[in-house]
Write a protein that holds these residues in place. Structure first.
Motif, short mmCIF file in Angstrom:
data_model
loop_
_atom_site.label_atom_id
_atom_site.label_comp_id
_atom_site.label_asym_id
_atom_site.label_seq_id
_atom_site.Cartn_x
_atom_site.Cartn_y
_atom_site.Cartn_z
N UNK A 109 0.72 -1.07 0.04
CA UNK A 109 0.12 0.06 0.04
C UNK A 109 0.94 1.29 0.05
N UNK A 110 1.89 1.35 0.80
CA UNK A 110 2.82 2.33 0.78
C UNK A 110 3.47 2.65 -0.64
N UNK A 111 3.80 1.42 -1.26
CA UNK A 111 4.40 1.70 -2.55
C UNK A 111 3.68 2.24 -3.58
N UNK A 112 2.60 1.35 -3.47
CA UNK A 112 1.26 1.81 -4.41
C UNK A 112 1.16 3.48 -4.35
N UNK A 113 0.91 4.07 -2.91
CA UNK A 113 0.54 5.18 -2.80
C UNK A 113 1.78 6.22 -3.29
N UNK A 114 2.93 5.53 -3.14
CA UNK A 114 4.06 6.49 -3.73
C UNK A 114 4.16 6.68 -5.27
N UNK A 115 3.68 5.58 -5.94
CA UNK A 115 3.53 5.64 -7.23
C UNK A 115 2.28 6.61 -7.70
N UNK A 116 1.40 6.45 -6.98
CA UNK A 116 0.05 7.16 -7.44
C UNK A 116 0.36 8.61 -7.14
N UNK A 117 1.14 9.04 -6.15
CA UNK A 117 1.29 10.38 -5.64
C UNK A 117 2.21 11.04 -6.55
N UNK A 118 3.15 10.25 -7.06
CA UNK A 118 4.28 10.70 -8.10
C UNK A 118 3.78 10.92 -9.63
N UNK A 119 2.50 10.17 -9.65
CA UNK A 119 1.90 10.45 -11.04
C UNK A 119 1.04 11.49 -11.40
#
Length: 120
Positions: A109-119
């Motif tokens: 979830x943390x990794x997904x959130x970082x990917x989504x926030x950087x996009x």
């Protein structure tokens, strides 16, 4: 101070028995298993890679069915080993599944959130 005569039931709060704790932990196994699988496949669909080599191989060769098979195998081993322990110590079996799967889901979830926030 000595713990030679302490039993696992003495460590639990209130009226919680080892049987109650084990039942609760098996529920946590189910939730953490689902969370790990869902977050893994969400992450893969976002372009992330599976870091666990066994899971990666199962997913690459059989997709979600491979991941489910891998999880089912782990649960099967746990259930087969469970009777080897005294009843008071059996909650360690579902805890041994739930804790790493829950940790994996949190990392996912943390990794997904970082990917989504950087996009964005």
């Amino acid at each position: 101070m000595s713990s030679e005569r302490a039993t696992p039931g003495q460590w639990l709060p209130g009226d919680v028995t080892p049987v109650d704790l084990e039942r609760l932990l098996w529920g946590l196994v189910a939730l953490s298993l689902i969370a790990d699988i869902v977050t893994t496949f969400v992450g893969l669909n976002l372009g992330l890679a599976e870091s666990n080599p066994a899971a990666r191989g199962a997913i690459e060769s059989h997709g979600v069915v491979g991941m489910l098979g891998l999880k089912a195998f782990a649960v099967g081993v746990a259930l087969a080993c469970r009777p080897l322990l005294e009843r008071a110590y059996r909650p360690i079996v579902p805890a041994g599944l739930a804790v790493p799967w829950l940790a994996a889901a949190v990392v996912n979830m943390y990794t997904i959130s970082t990917v989504l926030s950087s996009s964005h």
